[in-house]
Write a protein that holds these residues in place. Structure first.
Motif, PDB file in Angstrom:
ATOM      1  N   ILE A   1      -3.711   6.034   3.715  1.00  0.00           N
ATOM      2  CA  ILE A   1      -2.561   5.141   3.895  1.00  0.00           C
ATOM      3  C   ILE A   1      -1.450   5.871   4.643  1.00  0.00           C
ATOM      4  CG2 ILE A   1      -0.737   3.875   2.700  1.00  0.00           C
ATOM      5  CD1 ILE A   1      -2.730   3.428   0.400  1.00  0.00           C
TER       6      ILE A   1
ATOM      7  N   LEU B   1      -8.130   0.508   5.930  1.00  0.00           N
ATOM      8  CA  LEU B   1      -7.280   0.290   4.757  1.00  0.00           C
ATOM      9  C   LEU B   1      -7.852  -0.806   3.868  1.00  0.00           C
ATOM     10  CD1 LEU B   1      -3.674   0.482   6.279  1.00  0.00           C
ATOM     11  CD2 LEU B   1      -4.918   2.249   5.017  1.00  0.00           C
TER      12      LEU B   1
ATOM     13  N   HIS C   1     -10.670   0.476   1.747  1.00  0.00           N
ATOM     14  CA  HIS C   1     -10.190   1.202   0.575  1.00  0.00           C
ATOM     15  C   HIS C   1      -9.834   0.224  -0.556  1.00  0.00           C
ATOM     16  CE1 HIS C   1     -10.340   5.043   2.453  1.00  0.00           C
ATOM     17  NE2 HIS C   1      -9.364   4.821   3.302  1.00  0.00           N
TER      18      HIS C   1
ATOM     19  N   THR D   1      -2.453   6.570   8.310  1.00  0.00           N
ATOM     20  CA  THR D   1      -2.543   5.345   9.115  1.00  0.00           C
ATOM     21  C   THR D   1      -1.159   4.806   9.447  1.00  0.00           C
ATOM     22  OG1 THR D   1      -4.677   4.750   8.151  1.00  0.00           O
ATOM     23  CG2 THR D   1      -3.414   2.982   9.166  1.00  0.00           C
TER      24      THR D   1
ATOM     25  N   LEU E   1       0.833  -1.204   0.000  1.00  0.00           N
ATOM     26  CA  LEU E   1       0.000   0.000   0.000  1.00  0.00           C
ATOM     27  C   LEU E   1       0.869   1.257   0.000  1.00  0.00           C
ATOM     28  CD1 LEU E   1      -2.885  -0.906   2.483  1.00  0.00           C
ATOM     29  CD2 LEU E   1      -3.032  -0.675   0.008  1.00  0.00           C
TER      30      LEU E   1
END
Length: 438
Positions: free
Chosen positions: A156, A202, A205, A159, A134
């Motif tokens: 991303i 995440l 997403h 996080t 990611l």
């Protein structure tokens, strides 16, 4: 994440348009877009189709992402993502890391196979891979990426770099690197306890990316319009639209020319109901932010959509079909009265009573429709006199499904034309089918 505003609808409309469940041997609309790469992606696609949006910005974000030709690959495959989901739901052995306990678990594994430990170890390794991939996706995202992907990239970055997960990226950029038993315990606690919700976000997403990739493929393979033009006006028009489940169906053009009421006339079997469904489905998908079965479309951002197409009577309630029709019209008119900008589809109003009553009742109801210029009304009827009554009314426009009788044969072209139909085939059909009994 912004709070979504959804289009209002009801069970009757969901049933009429076969949104998630097919009736009368028709395919559900959801099946058109269900070929996602992941199971959770399927669930998200189902949610998108079940709950259309009523917010222009949110709709356009989805459209912009779906039409983009550089959508990245998913960072992990379906099996790996499924295992991560299983691991995150796994409630065994969630504990703070302890060097002595980690050493004991190593000795235990040397003596016997530990299935529980396997789930934890593989889950941790897969999430480390996920975070690294990611981060790579974020760094390589082009500047012209759509807003939805930029929000994904920002999530991303936040996080990973606002907490201890940054350590994972720095220490384990090489996916083949050995991870100690103590590190497994440490990161397991972070992943399944401390930052569980962030990891789930995440993953959400990723499933959004899966949905966009799937919709992009469908649009290309079927020639659908990815980006209907959404407006704040009541302008509604569709070019080359077709019902998505009719193979080789005739493509038609339609536009709300003036006013807010459109009549669809034509003989039985000419295709009025199918045409109304095709328009309704296009409007529905446009509000989902998904491609529509047309070459182009202009669509108002609506607050509600309500249909009355396959309206049942009720033996249990002792309700006749005619009464059911009256109550349904009353129900949708209350929605219009609330001030919401709505699309209301009524197929063959008052078919449950005689032609004279149906004519009088339809004219009465149509006069009520005119009180709600903020709503759009699409009405099909085979009572030509009803449409003709409003022929010179500038709040109404008129289309008909072409059909004719030639050489004692009923010919239906399924072409939608401007005007009011003058074809009557009922008596001809009865006479033709029952001629041996006359």
């Amino acid at each position: 994440m912004d709070k979504m505003t959804y289009l209002d609808t009801d069970k009757q409309t969901l049933a009429d348009l076969n949104i998630v469940e097919g009736i009368y041997d028709e395919y559900p609309l959801y099946s058109l877009f269900s070929s996602t790469e992941t199971k959770k992606g399927k669930h998200m696609m189902l949610h998108w189709i079940s709950y259309p949006l009523s917010d222009m910005s949110a709709i356009q974000k989805r459209q912009e992402a779906i039409v983009w030709n550089k959508l990245p690959e998913l960072p992990l495959d379906e099996d790996e993502l499924d295992f991560i989901e299983y691991y995150l739901e796994y409630r065994e052995q969630i504990r703070k890391p302890n060097a002595l306990i980690s050493l004991t678990s190593v000795l235990n594994r040397l003596l016997r196979h530990d299935a529980k430990r396997y789930v934890i170890e593989r889950g941790v390794v897969l999430i480390i891979q996920l975070l690294n991939r990611l981060e790579l996706l974020r760094r390589n995202l082009p500047k012209d990426a759509p807003s939805l992907l930029k929000e994904f990239a920002h999530s991303i970055q936040y996080t990973i770099y606002s907490n201890e997960l940054e350590e994972v990226i720095k220490l384990y950029q090489d996916e083949e690197v050995h991870i100690s038993s103590y590190a497994i315990d440490k990161y397991d606690y972070l992943f399944r306890y401390t930052y569980l919700e962030q990891i789930r976000e995440l993953l959400a997403h990723i499933y959004t990316l899966d949905v966009c990739r799937s919709a992009h493929r469908i649009a290309i393979s079927k020639g659908f319009c990815c980006c209907p033009k959404m407006t704040d006006t009541t302008d509604l028009s569709i070019t080359d639209f077709v019902h998505p489940f009719i193979r080789g169906g005739r493509k038609n053009n339609w536009k709300m020319i003036n006013g807010n009421i459109c009549f669809f006339t034509g003989s039985n079997m000419a295709g009025k109901s199918t045409t109304l469904k095709a328009i309704s489905i296009a409007v529905w998908l446009a509000h989902c932010g998904l491609p529509v079965p047309a070459s182009s479309m202009t669509c108002p951002v609506l607050e509600g959509i309500y249909t009355s197409i396959n309206l049942p009577d009720s033996l249990r309630d002792g309700r006749s079909h005619f009464l059911a029709e009256v109550l349904r019209i009353k129900e949708v008119l209350h929605k219009a009265k609330s001030g919401k900008r709505c699309l209301i589809i009524l197929d063959e109003m008052f078919r449950g009573t005689n032609a004279h009553d149906a004519y009088d009742a339809s004219i009465t109801v149509n006069k009520i429709f005119k009180k709600f210029p903020h709503c759009l009304f699409l009405i099909s009827t085979h009572i030509q006199e009803y449409a003709q009554y409003f022929q010179n009314d500038n709040t109404c426009c008129f289309y008909y499904m072409d059909s004719q009788i030639e050489k004692d044969q009923f010919i239906c072209t399924h072409q939608l034309l401007k005007g009011i139909s003058e074809v009557k085939v009922g008596y001809w059909l009865v006479k033709k089918e029952l001629e041996d009994l006359l």
